[in-house]
Design a protein around this motif. Structure first.
Motif, PDB file in Angstrom:
ATOM      1  N   GLN A 100      49.349  -7.288  54.953  1.00  0.00           N
ATOM      2  CA  GLN A 100      50.697  -7.118  54.196  1.00  0.00           C
ATOM      3  C   GLN A 100      50.465  -5.436  53.548  1.00  0.00           C
ATOM      4  OE1 GLN A 100      51.014  -9.331  50.678  1.00  0.00           O
ATOM      5  NE2 GLN A 100      52.624  -8.429  50.040  1.00  0.00           N
ATOM      6  N   MET A 101      51.103  -4.714  53.590  1.00  0.00           N
ATOM      7  CA  MET A 101      51.050  -3.338  53.215  1.00  0.00           C
ATOM      8  C   MET A 101      51.548  -2.957  51.951  1.00  0.00           C
ATOM      9  SD  MET A 101      50.312  -1.541  55.897  1.00  0.00           S
ATOM     10  CE  MET A 101      50.528   0.064  55.450  1.00  0.00           C
ATOM     11  N   LEU A 102      50.695  -2.449  51.291  1.00  0.00           N
ATOM     12  CA  LEU A 102      50.889  -2.039  49.723  1.00  0.00           C
ATOM     13  C   LEU A 102      51.724  -0.771  49.411  1.00  0.00           C
ATOM     14  CD1 LEU A 102      47.319  -2.931  48.130  1.00  0.00           C
ATOM     15  CD2 LEU A 102      49.461  -4.579  48.135  1.00  0.00           C
ATOM     16  N   GLU A 103      52.865  -0.913  49.080  1.00  0.00           N
ATOM     17  CA  GLU A 103      53.639   0.256  48.875  1.00  0.00           C
ATOM     18  C   GLU A 103      53.984   0.637  47.553  1.00  0.00           C
ATOM     19  OE1 GLU A 103      57.434  -0.516  51.010  1.00  0.00           O
ATOM     20  OE2 GLU A 103      56.104  -0.759  53.050  1.00  0.00           O
ATOM     21  N   ASP A 104      53.628  -0.197  46.526  1.00  0.00           N
ATOM     22  CA  ASP A 104      53.651   0.190  45.090  1.00  0.00           C
ATOM     23  C   ASP A 104      52.489   1.111  44.624  1.00  0.00           C
ATOM     24  OD1 ASP A 104      54.518   0.198  42.558  1.00  0.00           O
ATOM     25  OD2 ASP A 104      54.015  -1.779  42.195  1.00  0.00           O
ATOM     26  N   PRO A 105      53.035   2.212  44.232  1.00  0.00           N
ATOM     27  CA  PRO A 105      51.850   3.354  43.836  1.00  0.00           C
ATOM     28  C   PRO A 105      51.130   2.636  42.650  1.00  0.00           C
ATOM     29  CG  PRO A 105      54.103   4.097  43.630  1.00  0.00           C
ATOM     30  CD  PRO A 105      54.331   2.752  43.985  1.00  0.00           C
ATOM     31  N   ASP A 106      51.622   1.707  41.704  1.00  0.00           N
ATOM     32  CA  ASP A 106      50.721   1.361  40.912  1.00  0.00           C
ATOM     33  C   ASP A 106      49.748   0.311  41.267  1.00  0.00           C
ATOM     34  OD1 ASP A 106      52.286   2.422  38.947  1.00  0.00           O
ATOM     35  OD2 ASP A 106      53.617   0.574  38.551  1.00  0.00           O
ATOM     36  N   GLU A 107      49.914  -0.309  42.545  1.00  0.00           N
ATOM     37  CA  GLU A 107      48.944  -1.162  43.222  1.00  0.00           C
ATOM     38  C   GLU A 107      47.895  -0.341  43.896  1.00  0.00           C
ATOM     39  OE1 GLU A 107      51.196  -3.855  45.761  1.00  0.00           O
ATOM     40  OE2 GLU A 107      51.776  -4.993  44.099  1.00  0.00           O
ATOM     41  N   LEU A 108      48.209   0.602  44.266  1.00  0.00           N
ATOM     42  CA  LEU A 108      47.443   1.744  44.908  1.00  0.00           C
ATOM     43  C   LEU A 108      46.468   2.112  43.887  1.00  0.00           C
ATOM     44  CD1 LEU A 108      49.690   3.414  47.429  1.00  0.00           C
ATOM     45  CD2 LEU A 108      47.788   1.869  48.118  1.00  0.00           C
TER      46      LEU A 108
END
Length: 139
Positions: free
Chosen positions: A1-9
């Protein structure tokens, strides 16, 4: 699953930085421990280099100072002698303790005594075997 949310990164990067700091801390602690071990080893090796010294049989902590006319220690042992050398004293102590150990498993104790003429002597005794030896300064 790719993380696209900048907060999660950002959270993952923060966790990664914390893990890196913890790893650096562990490495630094390990290096300090190695340095301490090396210092202890060097101190022990320095002690072995001084193995020609005679440990005081009374206090069992300090080295004896042997002169031709006296033997003394920081603990207060002070015996007047005549012609004493480190070799003679070492031999006397080693031979007597070795002889005692052939008959008894207990370690003898050493004390300093004063004779009738106020001549100081070194006394080896064993509370178990009643083995007693007296060294006068002239021995």
């Amino acid at each position: 699953q790719m993380l696209e949310d900048p907060d999660e990164l950002a959270v993952l990067e923060e966790i990664q930085q914390e893990l890196i700091l913890q790893e650096q801390s562990v490495i630094e602690e390990y290096e300090r421990s190695l340095q301490f071990d090396e210092e202890c080893l060097n101190a022990m090796l320095d002690g072995l280099d001084a193995s020609d010294k005679i440990i005081c049989p009374v206090c069992r902590k300090n080295n004896l100072t042997v002169r031709s006319h006296l033997v003394f220690c920081q603990c207060g042992l002070y015996i007047s002698t005549q012609g004493m050398t480190e070799g003679k004293l070492r031999s006397l102590l080693e031979n007597t303790v070795t002889e005692h150990s052939h008959r008894c498993f207990y370690n003898p104790e050493f004390t300093v005594t004063s004779g009738m003429e106020e001549e100081t002597s070194l006394l080896m005794s064993c509370p178990v075997s009643l083995d007693v030896r007296l060294w006068r300064g002239s021995v």
